[in-house]
Structure formats: structure tokens, C-alpha cells
Design an enzyme around this catalytic site. Structure first.
Site, PDB file in Angstrom:
ATOM      1  N   ILE A 171     132.879  95.646  21.568  1.00 44.71           N
ATOM      2  CA  ILE A 171     132.181  94.373  21.787  1.00 44.71           C
ATOM      3  C   ILE A 171     131.856  93.699  20.465  1.00 44.71           C
ATOM      4  O   ILE A 171     132.084  92.507  20.274  1.00 44.71           O
ATOM      5  CB  ILE A 171     130.883  94.587  22.595  1.00 44.71           C
ATOM      6  N   MET A 207     125.985  98.520  10.284  1.00 47.59           N
ATOM      7  CA  MET A 207     125.588  99.911  10.443  1.00 47.59           C
ATOM      8  C   MET A 207     126.225 100.586  11.642  1.00 47.59           C
ATOM      9  O   MET A 207     126.277 101.805  11.695  1.00 47.59           O
ATOM     10  CB  MET A 207     124.064 100.009  10.578  1.00 47.59           C
ATOM     11  N   VAL A 217     129.442  98.405  18.563  1.00 47.16           N
ATOM     12  CA  VAL A 217     129.006  98.412  19.962  1.00 47.16           C
ATOM     13  C   VAL A 217     130.233  98.332  20.862  1.00 47.16           C
ATOM     14  O   VAL A 217     131.135  97.523  20.635  1.00 47.16           O
ATOM     15  CB  VAL A 217     128.047  97.245  20.256  1.00 47.16           C
ATOM     16  N   ASP A 260     115.290  92.895  12.359  1.00 50.17           N
ATOM     17  CA  ASP A 260     116.666  92.387  12.206  1.00 50.17           C
ATOM     18  C   ASP A 260     116.911  91.273  13.227  1.00 50.17           C
ATOM     19  O   ASP A 260     117.913  91.275  13.942  1.00 50.17           O
ATOM     20  CB  ASP A 260     117.682  93.515  12.390  1.00 50.17           C
TER      21      ASP A 260
END
Length: 717
Positions: free
Chosen positions: A23, A28, A31, A140
């Protein structure tokens, strides 16, 4: 494996989550879409990059912070359901939200109208407010982490960097490395690596700016340059960077949320949400300009008397255009020590000037020549700003744009020294006293309506309603239960939140609206046995539970399509949207019928009984089928159900008759006697035949039992 195929695609993590297509990929983690094989539902799996997973400290924090994020339960938060480690791969399992991100909206639609921008940001602030209430900061906040479902729901994702905070700010840097997305990092995060809820407020303010203008407020060639700008340059009002009309209150809302000094920002997302709703109500009502609301929203900065600055001149220096960054900005890991060292070496004035093209004098808060006049350059006010120019002009009471004159300055002054005045008369002295009294009265009235009639809201979070009411009454206030909500962290009957929040201003004698906990949101699994499957699904939906996997089994007593049982069993308390698996009847099991005609009757009966049939046996003589074997069966083929009857006709062999005595009978008499018994006769003459035709001997002998139709030999003389 095809070239370019992701090696994780198709892999099953923790023997449960089958990884699908990718996705998104960030700094980091990556997904993926996934399927939960155990609960038979779709989900999203975030897999941490292996180079970060090898760091034991980072991996431990990743696990710990995933647990913290899983505590959040809010309609505008992407829920975290599981976390695991599959052969060194750290992963988080979360809700899958099909749709697009806020980044897609900015790329395709921005700049958007203020009303739409405020509507998009409101659910984001609702999610952050829940996180702040639970003691978490996101750290974030960016457009890529705001998901917009196909049905319009807005959810905030990726609390992977979230962590708990307390009364003291908590560090977000590890070993001098600052983790976050540089375009949305608050200045204090960059300078000293500390964060609190106001850091999320800053990032949310940047989101609003980006929605209104279509670009980020600070852009540069690299992360370090952008970080310098966040530390040393104020984010300008969005109206300066868009052709769309932006009300002054919206400008003030953005400026307040993105103030460089965090003390000037809203205390947390809930306060920011309250301010946004005020502005949105004004915008939706068509109030293009509300000076009072605008002045209330602007950061409260102490006025400083700076010589040489004309506060009546509202000309502003325009900043040059900057290159556009790549829209898909991922979480970055930058060296905070570089930023801090550069900031200390250059100072805010030098850095701001270098980043914007404004002269050093202007960046330091001095003046620049523009048409021969002295023009103030807006700069932030904080511990590093030695220039004493307030970041925003003080609002004029008459609503006219522009700043008030500098205290003590006479707008009619021409620079020439004033001549001395004659001594005032007694009448002038009386007039002076009256003016002083009226001024004092007006000042008192202003103080009373602005400050004096207000008190602070007491802190009653986690107190029971009775104790909270008592605390409010002690402060001269009333407490009213506005609504009751479920809470996983606050026990039933205790206060979750108040409006106004603790420490906020409220008119003395006013009413505090409290949200009271109903305790954890739990729903008992209903009794589903005996219900049709569709009815069971409706009942589960009414109980805010989700129908999970359906197992179908044969049942001899329950009709097809009717629920037999549920897992967990009825009465079990579950969280909202938990999955309940059900077992449903397929009806009676069809059984295949075998044909045993001509087979051993005892064996046939045993096999049919084992299958599940009832067997009825009858016997009859048969000249063709040996005794003990099946003459016929009904039915002989097809299917039946357990308990159905299968009829077997078993042979008793042929009919037996006794041989009559034929001694001395004539051939004619013997023939009649044998035919009467069902036997045949064969006449044979003896060796000494004398033509008497009388029976002298027979075979078989008299009294012997033989099958009917057998032949008896009669010997005659």
C-alpha cells in the site's frame, strides 16, 4: 519469483496474516494489505524495515509504543489490533481503510476553500484530542497519515511514533537522531528534541496551511534547510500565498497553531479543536471578517517598545518563492545535532535571512528600505529572538486592518520637538481629573469584562460525579453532565473530560459541561442458537458486534440455515466490533444407498445399519436364490437420510415336499400322487419286466423331503 515482486507478498506472518499488495512505503516501515486467516477478514500490516529492526533499543521501543497506540479507541483513529515478530520481522496489524489520503486531496484539489479545509481538519483534531486525553502524542502528523475512506470517514493512522507524555516534556531524540517528517516538525523538536501535545498542534496547523495554499509553508533543497526555517522563520498567514479569499480568523487560526514559541499555541488538540469550531461556525455563517474573533485567536505576545519602527505602517516584505518539495514526503531520520549546532552558530536572524532572501537587518527585526520608508519585518518572538518586533500587529479596536500606534507615540507628531505649554487652569485640572476617573472606570470595566469576571476551570478528570460537582461548587461553578461515553481508561461514573477544560477561563457562576464515563464499552454475545443466519447477523449488528467465520455442519434435527452455536459462547462480554464466529446447520446429511441384491443377507443388514438406515427383513422361498441371500431390496439406489427404512427380502430356498409312498401303485396312480405333491415322475422298467406296470421300488424313498418340482424315479414290473 517474478522480477520486481516484493518478497513479502504472499508470505504468512505469525501463521496468521497473509501479506498482499504493498500500500505504501515510508522511512521506517512498509504497509501492506493483508488477510487475517484466523478471523477471515481484511487488515493492514505495517512491517518495519529490517535495518531498523536490528537495533534492539529501537525494536523494544517499537513494541512498547505499538502497545500504547493500541490503547486508543476512537472513530477517527485507525485501530491497532495486533503486533508481532515473525523470524525477526517486526510488524503491526491495524484496521484497513480503503480510500485515499489527505496527500491525494492536497495534490488533486488544493488550494481548497476555507470551509472545506476546516471540515477536513476537524476529525483529525478529534483523533489527536483523544490521543492527548489518553496521554499520547502522535509525533508524525502529516497528510500521508490522514486516511479518507470511500464513505467519507476521516481516520488518523500511524501512531507508530506515538508515546506517552507526562507533566514534563519527553524527549523524542535517541542518540542525537530526530525521527519525524521534517516539513511538519515543531521548532522545539528540532532544537532540543522535546515534544508535548503542542507539537502535534503545530503539525496540524501546517496541514491546514497546506490545504489552504496547496504547498508547504517551508520548503528547501534538503531536510536541514527546511528544519532551519521552522526554527527561525514564522509561518505566514495562508492568505498571502493563495488567490482564494481566506478570512482573517482563518489566518489567525493558522498563525496561532504554528507559532514558533509553543507557549503561544493552543495547549493541546482539544483546545485547537474548540478554536477551529468557532472559526468554522463563523465561516459557515458567512462572516467574512470578525475582528473580535481574530484578535482572540492571535498569539498573545507582550508588546515591546522598539525605537525606529513605525507601527502604523503595515507594509510587509514579501518572501521569495521557494522550490516545491516532493509531495510524497516520508518520515525522516535527521541529525538534530546538525540543526542545533547550525542554529547556535547562525542565530535566528542569520538563518531566517539566508532561508528567505531577506536582509540580515530585516530578519533581526530591524527595518528595510522600501520606498524610502521603514517597514517592519514580522519575526517570531522567543528566547532566541533579540529583535523586539511582535510577530503580529496588535488588533485595532475599530476593526480596521493595521497595527495600533506605538505606545506613547503621537500619530500627529512630525519629529520636531514640541514647544512648552502654559500652565493648566483650574478648569483644566478638573477636566483632567474627570478624564482620569472615566479612564479608570473604563479600564476597570474592560478588565472586568475581559478578565475579572472569569475564573479558572478546576481539574475534575477521573473524579466521580459527586466529587466533581463538589469541586466545581467550591470554585463557584456548576457542573452538568452533558453526555456519557464509554472509556477504556476511566472507570464508570468518573469524569472523562470537561468543557471548558481544566485551567481554561470560565465566567464565575458558569456551568462546566462534563463527559462522564460509562466504563469500558462491552457487549454480551447474544443467544443465537435457533436463529436464522440473517437474523443472527442483524442481532449481532444491533449489539455492535461483527459476524465472523461461518462453519456449516450437517445436523439431523436442526433445519438448514439455522445457527447451532457461536464462538465465543452466548453471554461473553466483548469490545465493540469484536468478531463472533457462528456454526450453522446444513440440514440432514444425505446418505448413499447401496444395492445388496444377491448378497449375503446378514452382511447386507450390517452394512446398511452402519450407514445409518433402519433395515426391515422378510423371508420367502426362492427356487433361484440360495437360502440366506437377498432376493430383493427396496430402494436399491439413490440417497436417503439417517433413520430411513431399507427393506430386504431374504431367500429361504426352494419349497420342500415329502415324497409319497408309490409301492404297488400302477403307473397311472403313481403319476397322479406325485403331481399332487408337486413332483415329477420318471418310469423305469425293471430287468424282469412282465407288463404289469406296477411300482415295486422308488427313488427317493418314501418320506424323503425334496424341493418341489423334483423328479421321482418309479421302477415298474
Amino acid at each position: 519469483m517474478e522480477r520486481g515482486t516484493d518478497p513479502l507478498t504472499g508470505r504468512v506472518l505469525d501463521s496468521r496474516y497473509r501479506v498482499g499488495r504493498k500500500i505504501a512505503r515510508g522511512g521506517m516501515a512498509t504497509v501492506y494489505e493483508a488477510h487475517d486467516l484466523r478471523l477471515d477478514r481484511s487488515c493492514a500490516v505495517k512491517v518495519m524495515h529490517t535495518d531498523l529492526g536490528d537495533d534492539q533499543d529501537f525494536a523494544a521501543r517499537f513494541v512498547r509504543e505499538a502497545h500504547s497506540a493500541a490503547r486508543l479507541s476512537h472513530p477517527n483513529v485507525v485501530s491497532v489490533t495486533d503486533q508481532g515478530d515473525d523470524d525477526g520481522l517486526l510488524f503491526i496489524v491495524m484496521e484497513h481503510v480503503p480510500g485515499r489520503t489527505l496527500r491525494d486531496v492536497i495534490r488533486d484539489e488544493a488550494p481548497v476553500a476555507p470551509s472545506r479545509a476546516l471540515a477536513l481538519l476537524e476529525p483529525v483534531l478529534m483523533a489527536l484530542a483523544e490521543a492527548h486525553r489518553s496521554g499520547l502524542i502522535h509525533r508524525d502528523v502529516k497528510p500521508e497519515n490522514v486516511l479518507i475512506a470511500d464513505d467519507g470517514r476521516v481516520k488518523v493512522a500511524d501512531f507508530g511514533l506515538a508515546r506517552a507524555f507526562d507533566a514534563n516534556t519527553t524527549h523524542t531524540a535517541t542518540g542525537g537522531l530526530l525521527i519525524g517528517t521534517v516539513s511538519y516538525l515543531a521548532p522545539e523538536l528540532i532544537v532540543n528534541g522535546k515534544s508535548d501535545p503542542r507539537s502535534d498542534v503545530y503539525a496540524a496547523g501546517v496541514l491546514l496551511y497546506e490545504l489552504l495554499t496547496g504547498h508547504k509553508p517551508h520548503e528547501g533543497e534538503g531536510a536541514i534547510q527546511i528544519a532551519f526555517k521552522h526554527v527561525n522563520e514564522d509561518i505566514p498567514p495562508p492568505s498571502r500565498s493563495t488567490d482564494l479569499p481566506v478570512p482573517a480568523a482563518v489566518d489567525a487560526l493558522v498563525v496561532r497553531a504554528t507559532a514558533r514559541e509553543r507557549e503561544h499555541r493552543p495547549a493541546d488538540a482539544k483546545v485547537f479543536l474548540h478554536q477551529l469550531r468557532r472559526v468554522r461556525a463563523a465561516v459557515d455563517a458567512g462572516e467574512a471578517d470578525d475582528p473580535e474573533l481574530t484578535a482572540d485567536l492571535l498569539p498573545v505576545v507582550p508588546a515591546v517598545d522598539t525605537d525606529g519602527i513605525d507601527y502604523n505602517d503595515e507594509t510587509l516584505v514579501e518572501l521569495p518563492a521557494v522550490p516545491t518539495q516532493d509531495d510524497r514526503e516520508s518520515t525522516a531520520v535527521i541529525d538534530a545535532r546538525q540543526v542545533a549546532a547550525g542554529h547556535a552558530a547562525n542565530g535566528p536572524a542569520k538563518s531566517a535571512a539566508a532561508g528567505s532572501g531577506v536582509s540580515s537587518a530585516a530578519a533581526a527585526g530591524g527595518t528595510t528600505e522600501a520606498g524610502g520608508g521603514a517597514t517592519p519585518v514580522p519575526t517570531g518572538v522567543g528566547p532566541r529572538d533579540t529583535g523586539a518586533v511582535p510577530p503580529h500587529p496588535r488588533p485595532r479596536p475599530d476593526g480596521v486592518r493595521g497595527a495600533l500606534p506605538r505606545p506613547g507615540a503621537d500619530p500627529r507628531a512630525t519629529g520636531a520637538s514640541r514647544t512648552s505649554r502654559p500652565r493648566r487652569s483650574r478648569r483644566g485640572l478638573v477636566l483632567l481629573v474627570v478624564v482620569v476617573l472615566l479612564t479608570a472606570l473604563a479600564g476597570y470595566a474592560g478588565w472586568w469584562f475581559a478578565v475579572g469576571r472569569y475564573t479558572s476551570t478546576p481539574g475534575v478528570i477521573n473524579l466521580g460525579v459527586a466529587a466533581a460537582t463538589e469541586s466545581a461548587e467550591a470554585a463557584g461553578l456548576e457542573l452538568e453532565v452533558a453526555e456519557r461515553q464509554f472509556s477504556e481508561t476511566v472507570q464508570a461514573g468518573s469524569v472523562i473530560s470537561t468543557d471548558p477544560a481544566a485551567g481554561e477561563r470560565i465566567v464565575e457562576g458558569g456551568t462546566i459541561e462534563a463527559v462522564v464515563s460509562r466504563g469500558p464499552e462491552r457487549y454480551a454475545v447474544p443467544k443465537l442458537r435457533g436463529k436464522e443466519l440473517t437474523e443472527a447477523e442483524e442481532i449481532l449488528e444491533e449489539r455492535h458486534l461483527v459476524r465472523g467465520k461461518v462453519d456449516r455442519v450437517f445436523n439431523e434435527t436442526v433445519e438448514k440455515g439455522v445457527v447451532l452455536s457461536s464462538t465465543p459462547k452466548a453471554g461473553t462480554e466483548l469490545q465493540r466490533d469484536s468478531v463472533v464466529a457462528v456454526t450453522v446447520s446444513k440440514g440432514r446429511e444425505p446418505l448413499k444407498i447401496r444395492d445388496f441384491t444377491g448378497k449375503d443377507a446378514d452382511r447386507a443388514e450390517e452394512r446398511l445399519t452402519d450407514i445409518g438406515f433402519e433395515v426391515e427383513v422378510t423371508e420367502e422361498n426362492s427356487d433361484d436364490v440360495p437360502k440366506g441371500r437377498v432376493v430383493s431390496q427396496s430402494p436399491t439406489r439413490g440417497t436417503g437420510f439417517r433413520g430411513d427404512v431399507v427393506e430386504l427380502v431374504v431367500s429361504k430356498g426352494p419349497v420342500m415336499v415329502d415324497v409319497p409312498d408309490l409301492g404297488t401303485m400302477s403307473v397311472e396312480e403313481a403319476t397322479e400322487a406325485l403331481e399332487a405333491a408337486g413332483l415329477e415322475i420318471e418310469v423305469q422298467r425293471t430287468e424282469f419286466y412282465i407288463a404289469l406296470d406296477r411300482v415295486v421300488r422308488q427313488d427317493p424313498e418314501t418320506g424323503t423331503s425334496v424341493p418341489k418340482g423334483s423328479t421321482v424315479v418309479a421302477f415298474v414290473v
